[in-house]
Design an enzyme around this catalytic site. Structure first.
Site, PDB file in Angstrom:
ATOM      1  N   GLY A  75       0.711  -1.284  -0.200  1.00 32.93           N
ATOM      2  CA  GLY A  75       0.071   0.067   0.025  1.00 32.93           C
ATOM      3  C   GLY A  75       0.815   1.168  -0.068  1.00 32.93           C
ATOM      4  O   GLY A  75       1.777   1.573  -0.831  1.00 32.93           O
ATOM      5  N   ASP A  76       0.548   2.225   1.009  1.00 35.67           N
ATOM      6  CA  ASP A  76       1.175   3.230   1.214  1.00 35.67           C
ATOM      7  C   ASP A  76       2.422   3.428   2.373  1.00 35.67           C
ATOM      8  O   ASP A  76       2.645   4.479   2.737  1.00 35.67           O
ATOM      9  CB  ASP A  76       0.452   4.511   1.324  1.00 35.67           C
ATOM     10  N   GLU A  77       2.745   2.291   2.678  1.00 41.48           N
ATOM     11  CA  GLU A  77       3.678   1.909   3.676  1.00 41.48           C
ATOM     12  C   GLU A  77       4.978   1.496   3.208  1.00 41.48           C
ATOM     13  O   GLU A  77       5.094   0.376   2.327  1.00 41.48           O
ATOM     14  CB  GLU A  77       3.342   1.204   4.695  1.00 41.48           C
TER      15      GLU A  77
END
Length: 207
Positions: free
Chosen positions: A97-99
């Site tokens: 994801g956005d991690e």
């Protein structure tokens, strides 16, 4: 025997190439979770190593407002900046994801100042088509030497807790075990805050 040896050599090269590609995220080019774990465990043998977690703030809203192509461009920019900052002596990876996560060495004891620079770098606007996509990035970090004997999953959990505390307070990079009141959010609390969830019991481990 020579053709057979040459055949095995080519096959070995092909297998190494497949393994390399399997450990690379196709969007950002960073190593995936498996590749990150493999390299990070080696780096953490050095007590000067620090573990960093980065999370893009309001990523869903960015996708909703600007479209998924803009969101992809933002993730690619964050990955490029993180990889440039970490350099060849460390490792940067996309956990999903956005991690993002990174492990690097801080031999001079200036991690707080350096990560403040990284924090600003990651939050620079990204140009996509005719629009500037703006966001902030929350960072949490922990020095391996502060928690001797803890493995990568435990250190990632501490960095994750610190990152979420920074996100909740909209602050700069937060260090695990430091700060007024030793502010920690549990991983269970983090998930509840993100998804409106729901569970009780022992928090899980990010790794």
């Amino acid at each position: 025997m020579l053709p057979l040896a040459a055949g095995w050599s080519v096959h070995g090269w092909w297998l190494r190439g497949r393994l390399h590609r399997a450990r690379r995220d196709p969007l950002t080019g960073l190593v995936t979770r498996d590749g990150f774990t493999h390299r990070a465990r080696k780096l953490l043998k050095d007590p000067a190593a620090i573990v960093v977690l980065a999370d893009v703030d309001h990523f869903k809203q960015i996708n909703d407002r600007h479209g998924h192509a803009a969101g992809d461009a933002l993730l690619k920019a964050v990955a490029d900046r993180l990889a440039h900052y970490v350099g060849r002596d460390g490792v940067a990876g996309r956990l999903g994801g956005d991690e993002f996560a990174a492990v690097l060495r801080d031999r001079d004891g200036t991690a707080a100042d350096l990560l403040a620079v990284l924090h600003s770098m990651l939050a620079r606007p990204v140009n996509h088509l005719d629009a500037a996509v703006r966001t902030t990035v929350s960072l949490g970090w922990v020095r391996a030497g502060d928690f001797p004997g803890e493995d990568l999953p435990a250190l990632l959990r501490r960095a994750d807790e610190s990152m979420y505390a920074a996100k909740q307070q909209r602050t700069g990079p937060r260090r695990a075990g430091a700060g007024v009141g030793r502010l920690f959010a549990t991983l269970a609390g983090r998930r509840a805050g993100r998804r409106g969830a729901r569970t009780k019991g022992t928090p899980g481990v990010v790794a």
